[in-house]
Structure formats: C-alpha cells, structure tokens
Enzyme design. Structure first.
Site, short mmCIF file in Angstrom:
data_model
loop_
_atom_site.label_atom_id
_atom_site.label_comp_id
_atom_site.label_asym_id
_atom_site.label_seq_id
_atom_site.Cartn_x
_atom_site.Cartn_y
_atom_site.Cartn_z
CB SER A 8 -0.90 0.02 1.23
OG SER A 8 -1.46 1.32 1.37
CG HIS A 33 -3.81 -1.54 -1.48
ND1 HIS A 33 -4.88 -2.38 -1.70
CD2 HIS A 33 -4.20 -0.69 -0.50
CE1 HIS A 33 -5.87 -2.06 -0.89
NE2 HIS A 33 -5.49 -1.03 -0.15
CG ASP A 35 -5.13 2.49 0.91
OD1 ASP A 35 -6.07 1.67 0.92
OD2 ASP A 35 -3.96 2.18 1.22
CG MET A 37 -8.55 7.30 2.47
SD MET A 37 -7.57 7.51 3.96
CE MET A 37 -6.61 6.01 3.95
CG HIS A 66 -9.23 0.13 -0.27
ND1 HIS A 66 -8.60 0.01 0.96
CD2 HIS A 66 -10.57 0.09 -0.01
CE1 HIS A 66 -9.51 -0.10 1.91
NE2 HIS A 66 -10.71 -0.04 1.36
CG MET A 68 -11.33 3.22 2.28
SD MET A 68 -9.77 3.30 3.17
CE MET A 68 -8.65 3.34 1.79
CG MET A 137 -11.50 -2.64 5.57
SD MET A 137 -10.09 -2.26 4.52
CE MET A 137 -8.96 -1.48 5.67
CG ASP A 175 -6.19 -2.71 3.28
OD1 ASP A 175 -5.05 -2.49 3.75
OD2 ASP A 175 -6.86 -1.85 2.65
C1 DX5 Z 1 -6.20 1.74 5.59
C2 DX5 Z 1 -5.77 1.34 4.21
C3 DX5 Z 1 -4.66 0.37 4.17
C4 DX5 Z 1 -3.39 0.83 4.82
C5 DX5 Z 1 -2.78 -0.38 5.45
O1 DX5 Z 1 -7.37 2.46 5.46
O2 DX5 Z 1 -6.86 0.78 3.50
O3 DX5 Z 1 -4.42 -0.07 2.85
O4 DX5 Z 1 -2.47 1.42 3.94
O5 DX5 Z 1 -1.72 0.03 6.21
P1 DX5 Z 1 -0.93 -0.95 7.16
O6 DX5 Z 1 -0.43 -2.08 6.32
O7 DX5 Z 1 0.16 -0.06 7.68
O8 DX5 Z 1 -1.90 -1.40 8.22
ZN ZN Z 2 -6.43 -0.18 1.55
#
Ligand code: DX5
Ligand code: ZN
Length: 216
Positions: A8, A33, A35, A37, A66, A68, A137, A175
């Site tokens: 990620s 990956h 993320d 948001m 991903h 969010m 998650m 994740d």
């Molecule tokens: C959190 C993200 C993850 C995050 C995971 O909302 O969806 O992808 O980057 O981070 P680690 O591996 O540090 O828990």
């Molecule tokens: Zn993620």
C-alpha cells in the site's frame, strides 16, 4: 505459495514516489494498492487523480484501487481511465452493490467488495459469485500503521467456506496490520492476497520485506 502481495502506497515516501515506484517495479510485488479516501466515508483524506495518474505512468504491474469514498459509482469510469485494474468499493458505501460490481466488470476491471471490521461476511451471501475479490479490513479504514484485529482470522475462515460452498471464484484480500506473523496466519486461514503498507515502507530493506511476504 501462490498468493499475491499488494504493497500500500499510503505509507510510501511522497517526496520520493518515483523511487518507491521503481522499488516496487523491481520487487516481487504483484499489485500496487492505492488507498483513496474522501474525508467522509473515513476520517482522513489521502490522494487523488493527479497522483494516481503519475503512479500509473510508471507502474509496471496492476493498480489495485481501494475506494474509501461514499457513493463510489460516481467515479468508476474515471478510475478505469486512470488505469485501475482492480477496483474495490466498500459494502457499507453502496446501495446497489450488484449494479456497482457489474459496472466495474463491464469495463474489464476486477470487481472487489470490501467489508469493514464490524460487517459480517454473511452479508455477501447473495453477491459472492459476482465479486472477483472480497477484501476484509483487518483495521478500521482510514489510516496506516494500526494494529491487526484478530477476529479477521475467523472471518477469513468463514468467508472461505462460503466461497467454496457457493462455487465462487472470489479471491480473499486482507488489508491492515499485515506483517510476517499476521500474514502467515491469514494465509493459513485461507487468504489469497496480502496488502501491507507500513510493514513494507517502514522496513530497512523494502524489497526483501516484500519477498518475505511473498514467501510466507
Ligand atoms: C487503511 C488502508 C490500508 C493501509 C494499510 O485504510 O486501506 O491499505 O495502507 O496500512 P498498514 O499495512 O500499515 O496497516
Ligand atoms: Zn487499503
């Protein structure tokens, strides 16, 4: 040992993204990956279209996006144009999940559905054959570097059972809080794809850490 590893980039060095993408290109990582948001679905804002475009121009492997964000249907086409190969939406953010997954697949992407830690896998019973990926998650979404929620291991086992019973081809992606220890437990429980952010980018030898996750 044929599981996938999807580092990620939320934990990447944003002042040196170029170097981090090069590192991933040279590593045995399978996917990247990303993320996304919106500050509404999760209490944080990450990065958006210009950054994804820059990453896509250099990445040599599939982008695993991903979302969010609330109402992700608004952006399915745009993420496709930006180069997403896997597009995951949250179950909790979709009113018409079946339609959303079909839309993603109609554009040639793999369709993923993600569950928050409190959402039971049983909500997927009627949709499991429509999903290419189910992402669980194992932390509350929004931030990297959180502690792995142990209950996820049970969820993986229950999800795997459902996938087998329903004859689904869905892959199980995890994740949050993944490291060598939790990664091994997750694979033993039936996971297919491991996402890891802080564990990879916080490591001294990032490529070796990715290789370590790949060899679990
Ligand atoms: C959190 C993200 C993850 C995050 C995971 O909302 O969806 O992808 O980057 O981070 P680690 O591996 O540090 O828990
Ligand atoms: Zn993620």
């Amino acid at each position: 040992m044929n599981h996938l590893v999807s580092p990620s980039l939320l934990s990447a060095d944003f002042l040196n993204l170029n170097a981090d993408i090069e590192m991933l290109n040279e590593s045995v990582a399978d996917w990247y990956h990303l993320d996304i948001m919106d500050g509404v679905f999760v209490p944080n804002i990450s990065f958006g279209m210009p950054v994804i475009k820059a990453i896509a121009s250099k990445a040599t492997k599939p982008l695993d996006v991903h979302l969010m964000i609330v109402d992700p249907d608004r952006y399915v086409e745009e993420f496709h144009k930006l180069g997403a190969k896997v597009l995951s939406v949250h179950y909790e953010a979709c009113t018409h999940l079946h339609r959303t997954l079909q839309h993603i697949k109609s554009l040639g992407m793999l369709a993923g559905v993600t569950l928050n830690p409190h959402t039971p896998v049983s909500v997927l019973e009627e949709i499991i054959c429509d999903a290419d990926v189910v992402m669980l998650m194992s932390v509350n979404p929004g931030f990297g570097g959180q502690k792995f929620i142990e209950n996820t291991l049970d969820k993986v086992r229950r999800l795997k059972k459902m996938i087998v019973e329903k004859g689904s081809n869905a892959k199980i992606e995890i994740d949050g809080g993944v490291n060598f220890e939790t990664g091994k437990q997750l694979l033993d429980a039936g996971a297919d794809i491991l996402v890891a952010g802080s564990f990879v980018f916080g490591a001294k030898d990032q490529k070796a850490t990715i290789a370590g996750l790949k060899n679990l």
